[in-house]
Write a protein that holds these residues in place. Structure first.
Motif, PDB file in Angstrom:
ATOM      1  N   UNK A 257       0.848  -1.197   0.000  1.00  0.00           N
ATOM      2  CA  UNK A 257       0.000   0.000   0.000  1.00  0.00           C
ATOM      3  C   UNK A 257       0.878   1.240   0.000  1.00  0.00           C
ATOM      4  N   UNK A 258       1.760   1.323   0.980  1.00  0.00           N
ATOM      5  CA  UNK A 258       2.796   2.353   1.015  1.00  0.00           C
ATOM      6  C   UNK A 258       4.084   1.671   1.463  1.00  0.00           C
ATOM      7  N   UNK A 259       5.107   1.847   0.660  1.00  0.00           N
ATOM      8  CA  UNK A 259       6.374   1.166   0.917  1.00  0.00           C
ATOM      9  C   UNK A 259       7.493   2.165   0.663  1.00  0.00           C
ATOM     10  N   UNK A 260       8.363   2.333   1.658  1.00  0.00           N
ATOM     11  CA  UNK A 260       9.516   3.217   1.517  1.00  0.00           C
ATOM     12  C   UNK A 260      10.732   2.544   2.130  1.00  0.00           C
ATOM     13  N   UNK A 261      11.725   2.288   1.295  1.00  0.00           N
ATOM     14  CA  UNK A 261      12.980   1.689   1.768  1.00  0.00           C
ATOM     15  C   UNK A 261      14.130   2.566   1.296  1.00  0.00           C
ATOM     16  N   UNK A 262      14.983   2.966   2.242  1.00  0.00           N
ATOM     17  CA  UNK A 262      16.123   3.822   1.920  1.00  0.00           C
ATOM     18  C   UNK A 262      17.400   3.011   1.784  1.00  0.00           C
ATOM     19  N   UNK A 266      27.384   5.858  -0.876  1.00  0.00           N
ATOM     20  CA  UNK A 266      27.703   6.909  -1.844  1.00  0.00           C
ATOM     21  C   UNK A 266      26.643   7.022  -2.923  1.00  0.00           C
ATOM     22  N   UNK A 267      26.082   5.882  -3.321  1.00  0.00           N
ATOM     23  CA  UNK A 267      25.021   5.886  -4.330  1.00  0.00           C
ATOM     24  C   UNK A 267      23.690   5.565  -3.647  1.00  0.00           C
ATOM     25  N   UNK A 268      23.366   6.361  -2.640  1.00  0.00           N
ATOM     26  CA  UNK A 268      22.156   6.126  -1.876  1.00  0.00           C
ATOM     27  C   UNK A 268      20.913   6.632  -2.575  1.00  0.00           C
ATOM     28  N   UNK A 269      19.794   6.244  -2.029  1.00  0.00           N
ATOM     29  CA  UNK A 269      18.521   6.668  -2.599  1.00  0.00           C
ATOM     30  C   UNK A 269      17.379   5.992  -1.874  1.00  0.00           C
ATOM     31  N   UNK A 270      16.276   5.792  -2.586  1.00  0.00           N
ATOM     32  CA  UNK A 270      15.093   5.213  -1.944  1.00  0.00           C
ATOM     33  C   UNK A 270      14.239   4.504  -2.985  1.00  0.00           C
ATOM     34  N   UNK A 276      -2.179   2.990  -6.110  1.00  0.00           N
ATOM     35  CA  UNK A 276      -1.890   1.955  -7.117  1.00  0.00           C
ATOM     36  C   UNK A 276      -0.751   2.330  -8.061  1.00  0.00           C
ATOM     37  N   UNK A 277       0.136   3.196  -7.600  1.00  0.00           N
ATOM     38  CA  UNK A 277       1.202   3.662  -8.463  1.00  0.00           C
ATOM     39  C   UNK A 277       2.301   2.640  -8.678  1.00  0.00           C
ATOM     40  N   UNK A 278       3.283   3.057  -9.454  1.00  0.00           N
ATOM     41  CA  UNK A 278       4.408   2.181  -9.763  1.00  0.00           C
ATOM     42  C   UNK A 278       5.452   2.239  -8.652  1.00  0.00           C
ATOM     43  N   UNK A 279       6.409   1.321  -8.737  1.00  0.00           N
ATOM     44  CA  UNK A 279       7.548   1.322  -7.824  1.00  0.00           C
ATOM     45  C   UNK A 279       8.574   2.301  -8.392  1.00  0.00           C
ATOM     46  N   UNK A 280       8.911   3.305  -7.590  1.00  0.00           N
ATOM     47  CA  UNK A 280       9.766   4.388  -8.052  1.00  0.00           C
ATOM     48  C   UNK A 280      11.084   4.398  -7.300  1.00  0.00           C
ATOM     49  N   UNK A 281      12.159   4.661  -8.030  1.00  0.00           N
ATOM     50  CA  UNK A 281      13.483   4.763  -7.429  1.00  0.00           C
ATOM     51  C   UNK A 281      13.914   6.225  -7.453  1.00  0.00           C
ATOM     52  N   UNK A 282      14.405   6.700  -6.303  1.00  0.00           N
ATOM     53  CA  UNK A 282      14.871   8.079  -6.154  1.00  0.00           C
ATOM     54  C   UNK A 282      16.354   8.069  -5.790  1.00  0.00           C
ATOM     55  N   UNK A 283      17.056   9.066  -6.248  1.00  0.00           N
ATOM     56  CA  UNK A 283      18.450   9.259  -5.836  1.00  0.00           C
ATOM     57  C   UNK A 283      18.524  10.433  -4.861  1.00  0.00           C
ATOM     58  N   UNK A 284      19.593  10.435  -4.043  1.00  0.00           N
ATOM     59  CA  UNK A 284      19.874  11.528  -3.120  1.00  0.00           C
ATOM     60  C   UNK A 284      21.303  11.998  -3.329  1.00  0.00           C
ATOM     61  N   UNK A 285      21.522  13.299  -3.132  1.00  0.00           N
ATOM     62  CA  UNK A 285      22.884  13.819  -3.215  1.00  0.00           C
ATOM     63  C   UNK A 285      23.753  13.237  -2.107  1.00  0.00           C
ATOM     64  N   UNK A 310      22.084  -2.314  -9.333  1.00  0.00           N
ATOM     65  CA  UNK A 310      21.860  -2.080 -10.755  1.00  0.00           C
ATOM     66  C   UNK A 310      21.232  -0.718 -11.050  1.00  0.00           C
ATOM     67  N   UNK A 311      20.134  -0.413 -10.379  1.00  0.00           N
ATOM     68  CA  UNK A 311      19.395   0.802 -10.740  1.00  0.00           C
ATOM     69  C   UNK A 311      20.069   2.053 -10.214  1.00  0.00           C
ATOM     70  N   UNK A 312      20.370   2.108  -8.917  1.00  0.00           N
ATOM     71  CA  UNK A 312      20.981   3.302  -8.357  1.00  0.00           C
ATOM     72  C   UNK A 312      22.349   3.623  -8.967  1.00  0.00           C
TER      73      UNK A 312
END
Length: 316
Positions: A257-262, A266-270, A276-285, A310-312
């Motif tokens: 339903x709501x999922x957040x994993x950090x 050095x190549x961190x993100x979330x 019903x959205x997609x699984x999204x990958x975010x980057x952080x400075x 792979x993705x980050x």
């Protein structure tokens, strides 16, 4: 300062617990950390932590689509669960860090993380009250259920329960105090909330038993169960045969339903998903920064290994 140090010593000697809204450094250590390290005991300990977390229940969805506060996390989690129930979903997962939206499990002291999870569980259940269903909230064990029961005292359609009783023989597979899940539920229950079943492997085994014994197939919502540890093989089958046997074919039924994993480093993100959205990958400075950038999305849930290896790296 000497005055702050004196305040801490007085609190310790009186058996009370300080509730510090903002950290103040004393000899290189924040006063908040000193209070936690000293582990002052007293009836106000939980209420202090609860107030601190309730104050965080503000915020809105950021411009990138990333939640900017826990108020938004609670609202979006409740909205997503409501929609999933309408869509006929039975197994629902809510997972997010409780010590900060850029944190990971284990960043905070265990008891404090549990208290924070209890507060956010109560807020999510409160938001779901608008649906009018009778909700049974299962805490990990009997002691924790008694400790957190006061959070729900004004919710007439909420019943507080527990999954396990302490057992000194649990580690060798014997559980003379085992809770029979079919004895805990009632015919007029409509929704089951499982609050942070992440400490004792027996807890998720009990969730599986609840699912199997419920002839009405009522929805089950697991909040902060750290199910990724089961998905990723954290529990070897050799040492946790009962857990892995129970989770086989069960854990994959859960939809987020709501999922957040950090991700730290050095190549961190979330990794974020809000149904019903997609699984999204975010980057952080840098780790801990609130400025995030959405770089990738897909329909199915990627593994944490895929995101980190792979993705980050591709977008960092």
């Amino acid at each position: 300062s000497p005055r702050m140090l004196l305040t801490l010593l007085v609190a310790a000697s009186s058996g009370s617990r300080l509730c510090l809204a903002s950290p103040t450094r004393v000899f290189g250590m924040t006063s908040t950390r000193m209070a936690e390290t000293a582990r002052f005991s007293g009836p106000s300990a939980n209420s202090c932590l609860r107030r601190r977390h309730v104050e965080k229940l503000r915020g809105r969805l950021g411009p990138s689509g990333f939640p900017s506060g826990y108020g938004d996390v609670v609202r979006r989690a409740a909205d997503s669960v409501t929609q999933m129930l309408k869509d006929g979903k039975r197994f629902i997962e809510i997972e997010f860090p409780v010590t900060g939206l850029s944190a990971v499990p284990g960043d905070g002291e265990g008891a404090n993380e549990m208290t924070a999870s209890a507060v956010y569980t109560q807020e999510i259940v409160k938001a779901l009250e608008r649906n009018g269903q009778v909700t049974r909230v299962f805490f990990p064990d009997e002691k924790e259920a008694l400790r957190q029961k006061k959070l729900f005292k004004n919710m007439k359609n909420v019943r507080i329960d527990f999954l396990c009783r302490p057992s000194p023989l649990a580690d060798i597979g014997l559980d003379p105090n085992k809770v029979r899940m079919k004895d805990r539920i009632r015919d007029d229950d409509e929704l089951y909330i499982i609050a942070y079943p992440s400490f004792d492997p027996r807890e998720m085994i009990q969730v599986r038993e609840l699912s199997d014994d419920d002839t009405f197939d009522r929805p089950i919502v697991v909040i902060n169960g750290e199910l990724d540890r089961i998905r990723s093989g954290y529990y070897p089958s050799l040492f946790y045969p009962r857990l892995m046997s129970a989770m086989n074919g069960f854990i994959d039924k859960f939809d987020q339903a709501l999922y957040l994993h950090n991700f730290k480093g050095r190549m961190g993100g979330a990794l974020l998903r809000m149904y019903p959205g997609q699984y999204q990958v975010f980057t952080r400075d840098q780790f801990g920064a609130q400025n995030v950038k959405r770089v990738y999305e897909q329909e199915t849930m990627p593994t944490l290994k895929e995101v980190s290896l792979e993705i980050l790296p591709k977008y960092s």
